[in-house]
Design a protein around this motif. Structure first.
Motif, short mmCIF file in Angstrom:
data_model
loop_
_atom_site.label_atom_id
_atom_site.label_comp_id
_atom_site.label_asym_id
_atom_site.label_seq_id
_atom_site.Cartn_x
_atom_site.Cartn_y
_atom_site.Cartn_z
N ALA A 220 -45.34 38.53 21.20
CA ALA A 220 -44.46 37.37 21.18
C ALA A 220 -45.09 36.25 20.36
N ALA A 221 -44.24 35.31 19.95
CA ALA A 221 -44.73 34.15 19.21
C ALA A 221 -45.41 33.16 20.13
N ALA A 222 -45.08 33.20 21.41
CA ALA A 222 -45.68 32.29 22.39
C ALA A 222 -45.60 32.92 23.76
N GLY A 223 -46.53 32.54 24.59
CA GLY A 223 -46.49 32.90 26.00
C GLY A 223 -46.64 31.62 26.80
N VAL A 224 -45.67 31.31 27.64
CA VAL A 224 -45.70 30.04 28.38
C VAL A 224 -45.44 30.32 29.85
N PHE A 288 -37.54 29.54 18.06
CA PHE A 288 -37.68 30.87 18.65
C PHE A 288 -36.38 31.66 18.55
N GLY A 289 -36.56 33.00 18.65
CA GLY A 289 -35.42 33.92 18.61
C GLY A 289 -35.28 34.67 19.91
N LEU A 308 -41.54 34.57 27.27
CA LEU A 308 -42.15 35.24 26.12
C LEU A 308 -41.16 35.23 24.96
N PRO A 309 -41.09 34.12 24.21
CA PRO A 309 -40.18 34.07 23.06
C PRO A 309 -40.83 34.64 21.80
N ARG A 310 -40.03 35.33 21.01
CA ARG A 310 -40.46 35.80 19.69
C ARG A 310 -39.95 34.84 18.63
N ALA A 311 -40.46 34.97 17.43
CA ALA A 311 -40.07 34.06 16.34
C ALA A 311 -38.63 34.31 15.92
N ARG A 312 -38.04 33.34 15.23
CA ARG A 312 -36.68 33.49 14.72
C ARG A 312 -36.60 34.73 13.83
N GLY A 313 -35.57 35.54 14.07
CA GLY A 313 -35.41 36.76 13.29
C GLY A 313 -36.30 37.89 13.74
N GLY A 314 -37.04 37.70 14.84
CA GLY A 314 -37.93 38.74 15.32
C GLY A 314 -37.19 39.91 15.95
N ARG A 315 -37.93 40.98 16.17
CA ARG A 315 -37.34 42.19 16.75
C ARG A 315 -36.90 41.92 18.18
#
Length: 525
Positions: A220-224, A288-289, A308-315
């Motif tokens: 993921a791009a971030a874990g919060v 985020f995506g 657990l967000p992934r980046a924009r356009g992520g899988r």
């Protein structure tokens, strides 16, 4: 009656069998799913002498293409195509709605054609075959531009159908292998988090540990980690990102938010695009995506939320991702509860130990101070009428000795108060107190301990070990004597030597009362 001999295979098919066999063996030799899919595409293009080939992976939940593997296209040609086709329109979409083999002489003339996006190579001849894993359509295999011109033949279709059938088996094996590896990584991650949390880390470090480990496992791009606020909302209290988390920490979800209602009810929230989902209301959603928001709860208690967000356009997250992340969240929540309970037990041990020390101060110090006070009061009264001051001097001397002993007792009690109850002491003073404390269990009373000089600073480890051995021997010997009611341990450290003296009031074999054991060692600088 004899059976008719089977018809010999078509020469074109017979010529393609070695290539087909090699393609099947090549496809079945891989366990990595991505490598398997790329091999299928390349093998299909070679088998049917197609200039271009592609394999589109279908998301069964969203009914659209999520990945596209190609052969025959250069990196520049791929980069010129602005976006991945969604698979819902055009000839590609036809295979979605009707997953049967499709052969076209010129796909641009087919009424179902939706045209090509800018930068897409020109393609005419077309062959499409679905790939099934068991009964599920995993994706579609597309071949275009038969080399040498013309359309794809029935022989090409027969070969590709065999390849697609074998590819389905290979993909099924690769998916099982990949799922097993992902599950293993998540299990190892959950175990590492549990070990770290139960090691006694502070609360803030524990939450960051959960956020960081989950981010790495989910790619993921971030874990919060969010926790409930007094107002009824939720606030990000820990954030892990590859770079600076920026303004993530402190971001709050307002009370009454649809996402919050779902989370407070113990339900996970899965989002395809955080930036456009109307349920997302925070100012950080634009970056985020795809995202997962998993409740951290144990025994019906909601501790917080793991996002657990992934980046924009992520899988997008698939079903396996969701399942494994939800299991991780449950394990992490349990570990957080256990770590919190362990912290509470440690705090209780501290309070119990302080209560014990308070009782010791009362029994050993306050009573002695009171007795000394009475002694001085009596001496004061006698000194007013006594003709000589000798008796008064003796009494005052004893009073001074008592006060000196009291000071030593207070120092010992204060030092014991400073020792963490759950940790083994590392200082010489602490180790001596631990030995006498252990002996108290057998003796039924606490030996009195007095220190003089810089014991911790002067004693080296070898000397300290010898001193503790001598102390254990002396305490054991005192325990064997009868009628022992008190033991005094004195440790006197000087720059050149250290002396241990252990005195008890027990009765010896000869009938005398009171024994003193002395041990001394030289100190080297």
């Amino acid at each position: 009656m004899t059976e008719a001999a089977p018809e010999p295979p078509d020469p074109a098919v017979r010529a393609g069998l070695p290539v087909l066999l090699e393609a099947v063996l090549s496809v079945g030799s891989e366990l990595e799913l991505q490598a398997t899919l790329q091999h299928i595409v390349e093998s299909a293009a070679e088998l049917c002498t197609a200039r271009y080939a592609a394999l589109g992976v279908i998301d069964p939940e969203r009914l659209r293409l999520t990945e596209l593997y190609t052969a025959g296209m250069s990196e520049a040609e791929r980069a010129a195509i602005p976006r991945l086709p969604d698979g819902r329109t055009g000839v590609i979409g036809a295979l979605f709605t009707d997953p049967r083999p499709l052969v076209l002489e010129d796909l641009s003339k087919d009424p179902r054609s939706a045209g090509f996006p800018p930068g897409h190579p020109v393609m005419r001849s077309f062959l499409g075959v679905p790939i099934r894993v068991h009964t599920e359509v995993f994706g579609n295999l597309y071949l275009t531009e038969k080399q040498g011109g013309g359309t794809f033949t029935d022989e090409d279709l027969a070969l590709v159908r065999v390849l697609a059938s074998q590819a389905g088996i290979a993909i099924g094996n690769a998916r099982l292998y990949e799922t097993a590896r992902r599950r293993e990584r998540w299990i190892e991650g959950a175990a590492a988090v549990t070990t770290a949390l139960l090691a006694g880390s502070p609360a803030a470090d524990a939450l960051m540990c959960v956020a960081e480990r989950a981010r790495l496992l989910a790619d993921a791009a971030a874990g919060v980690v969010l926790q409930p606020t007094p107002e009824g909302g939720m606030e990000i209290v820990a954030a892990s990102t590859p770079g600076d988390p920026g303004d993530l920490v402190g971001t709050a979800i307002a009370p009454g938010s649809p996402v919050l209602v779902q989370l407070l009810g113990g339900e996970p929230v899965f989002i395809e695009d955080s930036a456009t989902d109307p349920r997302m209301t925070t100012h950080v959603r634009e970056r985020f995506g795809p995202s997962m928001m998993l409740p951290l709860q144990s025994g019906g208690q909601l501790i917080g939320t793991l996002a657990l967000p992934r980046a924009r356009g992520g899988r997008p997250y698939d079903a396996v991702d969701r399942l494994l992340a939800s299991q991780f969240a449950s394990q992490a929540a349990l570990a957080l509860v256990l770590a919190d309970a362990q912290h509470d037990r440690e705090q209780l041990a501290i309070y119990e130990d302080r209560d014990r020390i308070a009782r010791d101060l009362h029994d050993l110090v306050v009573q002695r101070l009171f007795a000394t006070e009475m002694m001085l009061e009596s001496t004061k009264k006698r000194s007013a009428s006594a003709p000589s001051g000798d008796t008064v001097g003796d009494e005052l001397g004893r009073a001074v000795d008592e006060l000196d002993s009291t000071i030593q007792e207070v120092r010992t009690a204060i030092f014991a108060l400073q020792q963490p109850p759950s940790d083994a002491p590392t200082s010489v003073r602490g180790r001596i107190l631990r030995e006498t404390g252990g002996a108290a269990v057998l003796l039924g009373f606490q030996p009195s301990v007095h220190f003089a000089g810089a014991v911790d600073a002067l004693l080296t480890e070898p000397v300290a070990g010898d001193l503790l051995s001598a102390l254990r021997g002396a305490l054991a010997a005192a325990h064997r004597r009868s009628q022992v009611t008190s033991i005094t341990v004195a440790v006197d450290a000087a720059p050149a030597r250290v002396r241990l003296t252990v005195t008890d009031d027990g009765r010896t074999d000869s009938g005398t009362r009171g024994t003193t054991m002395s041990w001394e060692s030289a100190l080297t600088t």
